[in-house]
Design an enzyme around this catalytic site. Structure first.
Site, short mmCIF file in Angstrom:
data_model
loop_
_atom_site.label_atom_id
_atom_site.label_comp_id
_atom_site.label_asym_id
_atom_site.label_seq_id
_atom_site.Cartn_x
_atom_site.Cartn_y
_atom_site.Cartn_z
N TYR A 88 0.82 -1.22 0.00
CA TYR A 88 0.00 0.00 0.00
C TYR A 88 0.85 1.26 0.00
O TYR A 88 2.07 1.20 0.18
CB TYR A 88 -0.94 -0.01 1.22
CG TYR A 88 -0.28 0.33 2.55
CD1 TYR A 88 0.59 -0.55 3.18
CD2 TYR A 88 -0.52 1.56 3.16
CE1 TYR A 88 1.19 -0.22 4.39
CE2 TYR A 88 0.08 1.89 4.38
CZ TYR A 88 0.93 0.99 4.99
OH TYR A 88 1.53 1.32 6.17
N GLU B 274 12.75 3.09 13.53
CA GLU B 274 11.69 4.04 13.15
C GLU B 274 10.60 3.92 14.20
O GLU B 274 10.79 3.27 15.22
CB GLU B 274 11.16 3.72 11.75
CG GLU B 274 10.63 2.30 11.59
CD GLU B 274 10.19 1.97 10.15
OE1 GLU B 274 9.93 2.89 9.37
OE2 GLU B 274 10.08 0.77 9.86
#
Ligand code: PDD
Length: 296
Positions: free
Chosen positions: A32, A180
């Site tokens: 996506y 992250e």
């Protein structure tokens, strides 16, 4: 009711149906993208489509769709849903097969889905004006976090863990190295230098990360992609999280301890102002180039 795009059709969301045998549903066999639009203009569109194509290639999905086709779907969705400041979501799954089987079927048509949702004005959001709190967590995801797949259960669990501890997000750490957060990249400011974890299979090459690095260098900052450790974050003057939906979000607390003086930092203020100016120029429809940065 939202109008969505599904396999060439424009449908009200309540009428859009995907088979229970879709591999996206059964195996998270899908990738996506999330692309912001300001005043009807998509921000860093080409970069997002490039990354989508990389994700497709990494999972061996063959989709012959070019950037122009995605762009016309995105624009049509904005028009049909009467939105200008929005987040465009694109998802491609390998498709639907007759039975549940792990192996890739020889003949299969990808399921292509796109939708837009309103993007709340981040500038005035409380998280942006006050900064957020994060905790550090051991990364429990797989080894190919550079692929933007919909297999996000670990990300959801790690975000939920932060929320349940009273924080706003988790920063993910593997072997002591900061990678992250659950849905953004991480930056630290230390003695005027801007640091961010270097790219690897263990984190996503954020489009906003790249843009923030360009912006910072254009403002005269030295930006280094490094091995960043948890201790570096604890000693940082500022920490930011970056993503297409969050832009640059300041972090003021890590594991219940203050970052810097516990308030939003000056480097963030300067960066955010520059970021907002670019959006403003887009809002005027000028498609401006600021310091040589092409915004579209
Ligand atoms: N997430 N890292 C992860 C794990 C992410 O999921 C995202 C984006 C980023 C930032 O990437 P970018 O700057 O290209 O948006 C980094 C999107 C917004 C999401 O899953 O909704």
């Amino acid at each position: 009711m939202a109008i969505i795009y599904l396999n060439g059709q424009w449908l009200p969301d309540s009428e859009a149906k995907v088979s229970v045998f879709d591999r996206g549903f059964l195996f998270a066999d899908s990738v996506y993208e999330v692309i912001p639009a300001y005043a009807g203009n998509f921000f860093r569109f080409e970069e997002h489509i490039q990354r989508l194509n990389q994700s497709l290639e990494s999972v061996k999905m063959d989709l012959r769709f070019d950037g122009q086709e995605w762009l016309s779907i995105g624009k049509e969705l904005l028009a049909k849903n009467d939105l200008k400041q929005a987040s465009l979501y694109l998802q491609v799954s390998r498709g639907t097969s007759a039975i549940r089987s792990h192996e890739f079927p020889a003949e299969i048509m990808p399921t292509i889905f796109a939708m837009v949702s309103e993007l709340p004005p981040v500038v005035t959001s409380k998280q942006k004006t006050k900064g957020i709190q994060v905790i550090s967590c051991e990364d429990i995801r797989w080894d190919r976090c550079d692929i933007k797949t919909t297999g996000l259960l670990a990300n959801c669990l790690l975000l939920q863990k932060a929320l349940e501890s009273g924080a706003d997000d988790s920063i993910l750490v593997r072997d002591g190295k900061v990678l992250e957060s659950t849905s953004s990249n991480v930056f630290a400011v230390k003695s005027g230098q801007i640091l961010t974890p270097k790219l690897s299979d263990e984190l996503l090459a954020g489009v906003t990360r790249e843009f923030v690095m360009l912006l910072a260098r254009n403002l005269g900052y030295s930006v280094l992609e490094v091995d960043l450790y948890e201790a570096d974050l604890q000693e940082a003057d500022e920490i930011w999280l970056t993503s297409s939906n969050k832009e640059i979000r300041p972090v003021v607390g890590l594991n219940h301890a203050k970052i810097g003086n516990g308030e939003i930092g000056n480097v963030w203020r300067e960066m955010n102002q520059a970021y907002q100016k670019l959006k403003y120029n887009l809002y005027q429809g000028e498609f401006s180039e600021i310091a040589g940065i092409n915004t579209l």
